[in-house]
Design an enzyme around this catalytic site. Structure first.
Site, PDB file in Angstrom:
ATOM      1  CE  LYS A 174      -1.930   2.932   2.969  1.00 52.88           C
ATOM      2  NZ  LYS A 174      -2.136   4.077   2.083  1.00 52.88           N
ATOM      3  CD  GLU A 249      13.356   1.413   8.229  1.00 54.29           C
ATOM      4  OE1 GLU A 249      14.050   2.429   8.176  1.00 54.29           O
ATOM      5  OE2 GLU A 249      13.815   0.283   8.385  1.00 54.29           O
ATOM      6  CB  CYS A 283      12.654   9.882   7.750  1.00 56.09           C
ATOM      7  SG  CYS A 283      13.737   8.947   6.674  1.00 56.09           S
ATOM      8  CD  GLU A 384       9.320  13.474  11.208  1.00 52.85           C
ATOM      9  OE1 GLU A 384       8.234  12.920  11.414  1.00 52.85           O
ATOM     10  OE2 GLU A 384      10.259  12.930  10.614  1.00 52.85           O
TER      11      GLU A 384
END
Ligand code: NDP
Length: 490
Positions: A174, A249, A283, A384
């Protein structure tokens, strides 16, 4: 207008409910594609197909060298369609041409790496008690659910699909609902090279629907997820139902530490690259720059001077050095963080605005942004932001640099700039992060493991570790003296 369908059991199809999602070019806000909006039933069907195909052995029991030959063919096709993939990635995600070209090249290289690796020796033998010979063999896990985010639509897909297929698994994949275009093109390639039907299945649609079903399903044996930490925590809980293996992750807030003895221009240059490549939607972005106090003012001045010169524009313009954010929703999130920073009392010394001039008003562009005078517990230092927003902090010595660097729930990446080799290694060894750099920032290699400490995730992608994630380990003990054990007397 592109019409994206799902690929299940070797057939292209719309979702059961025939609903479509509009896919938008972030550089101009225009709809350029529509994608099938998969349902829970579509997902269940794809999982069923993947399970039956795994059990059939058509892929899992195929000799590794034959599986490898499929992977080599995929890599060749990625090269062949490189220009188209670059164009699609730029249109869907907003990446600059240079960034998209790098991703497409790396995607082909990743398939080649795992095609090569799967035919190399693995397993171990052990000297145990005579007359037993013990050994370990590696086997595919079964049905792997792969869920990826929007920031590297093609490359993140390949980081999972290549090792999963190499190891002999079947997959239900996906992509992000925001960026399904290059992943769908990749599945067209899988069809073109005649990967056996049912081995790789693509389900498009929303995370809480399709992704959640993959995470919860009792017929999925492993979920490999890349995305935000909040979603990662949800996946962990959802996966508990059948105790499936997971790898996560997740996000980061990575420190980039600049010592006074560093090569100044190199450090400034990489610090810019660390935060503004991919418009900060990376990231491992170096979103917290820590600078030794004796060069702090000089560094901030030079960094801001360079940041202001970055040419922001549509990804498909060869002159653009930084593209837009991926979506209107994400643009709003990043602008909100800039407001939070101002309210927290941080000093904005560069950028801070949406860009609307030079015909960019319909796209989701944000100026390269710099905050200074921040405190370690401010939200813009801890959370973040995933945009072109950096905080520059000051430290007085090595001890304080390490303490500030580790003062975060995340632990994905980090960099150190100094010409003192011993100091560089000393600091890196104290960093609680899985991916680190000395006098560079960001390079990633298919050969080396990728993943984080703390709330940046569990497990490692890429390299030999990345293949092992997709394998079970089986212990085999062989009795070389075939006679009764005689444990019981009668
Ligand atoms: P999200 O966590 O929002 O989404 C990631 C994927 O999970 C998408 O496919 C999403 O689908 C899906 N998803 C969303 N909700 C659920 C759910 N309830 N159950 C199952 N799946 C779900 O992340 P973003 O797409 O916003 O990506 C940005 C994040 O990814 C950042 O935090 C970044 O740090 C991280 N990332 C980490 C990397 C690493 O290697 N550590 C690499 C790249 C990114 P949908 O899009 O359809 O909602």
């Amino acid at each position: 207008m592109l019409d994206l369908k799902m690929y299940i059991n070797g057939e292209w199809r719309d979702s059961r409910n025939k609903q479509k999602r509009k896919i938008i070019n972030p550089a101009n806000g225009e709809i350029f594609a529509e994608a099938a909006e998969g349902t829970v039933e579509d997902t269940k069907e794809a999982i069923k197909v993947a399970k039956e195909t795994f059990e059939s052995g058509i892929w899992s029991e195929m000799p590794a060298s034959e599986r490898a030959s499929y992977l080599f063919k995929i890599a060749d096709k990625i090269d062949e369609y490189s220009d188209e993939l670059v164009h699609l990635e730029t249109t869907d995600n907003g990446k600059t041409l240079r960034e998209a070209r790098f991703d497409v090249g790396d995607a082909a290289a990743c398939f080649r790496y795992y095609a090569g690796l799967i035919t190399k020796p693995d397993g171990q033998t052990y000297h145990v008690v005579d007359p037993v010979q013990a050994m370990v063999v590696r086997e595919p896990i079964g049905v792997c659910g792969l869920i990826v985010p929007w920031n590297y639509p093609l490359l993140m897909s390949v980081w999972k699909i290549a090792p999963a297929l190499a190891a002999g698994n079947t997959i239900v994949f996906k992509p992000s609902e925001v960026t399904p275009v290059t992943p769908t093109k990749l599945f067209e390639i899988l069809e073109e090279i005649e990967l056996p039907k049912g081995v790789a299945n693509l389900v498009l649609g929303a995370g809480p629907v399709v992704g959640n079903e993959i995470a919860e399903s009792h017929d999925v044996d492993f979920v490999s997820f890349t995305g935000g930490t909040k979603t990662g925590k949800h996946i962990m809980k959802a996966a508990a139902g059948n105790v499936k293996k997971i790898s996560l992750e997740l996000g980061g807030k990575s420190p980039n530490i600049i010592f006074a003895d560093a090569d100044f221009e190199t450090a400034v240059d990489y610090a810019l690259f660390g935060i503004y490549s991919g418009a900060g939607q990376v990231c491992s972005a170096g979103s917290r720059i820590l600078v030794e106090e004796s060069i702090y003012e000089k560094f901030v001045e030079r960094f801001v001077e360079r940041a202001k010169q970055i040419n922001v524009g549509p990804g498909d313009d060869p002159a653009s050095e930084m593209g837009p954010l991926v979506s209107q929703e994400h643009l709003e999130k990043v602008l909100k963080y800039i407001e939070i920073g101002k309210k927290e009392g941080a000093r904005l010394v560069c950028g801070g605005n949406r860009i609307t001039k030079n015909g960019l008003n319909k796209g989701f562009f944000v100026e390269p942004t710099v905050f200074i005078d921040v405190k370690p517990d401010m939200r813009i230092v801890q959370e973040e932001i995933f945009g072109p927003v950096v905080v520059i902090q000051k430290f007085k010595d090595e001890r304080e640099a390490i303490q500030l660097a580790n003062h975060t729930d995340y632990g994905l990446a980090g960099g150190v700039f100094t010409v003192d080799g011993a100091k560089a290694l000393r600091v890196i060894k104290k960093l609680r992060a899985g991916i680190t750099w000395i006098n560079t920032y960001h390079p990633t290699y298919n050969e080396a493991p990728w993943g984080g400490y703390k709330q940046s995730g569990i497990g490692r992608g890429l390299g030999t570790y990345g293949l092992e994630e997709f394998q079970e380990i089986k212990q085999i003990n062989i009795n070389l003296q075939v006679e009764p054990i005689g444990w019981f007397s009668k």
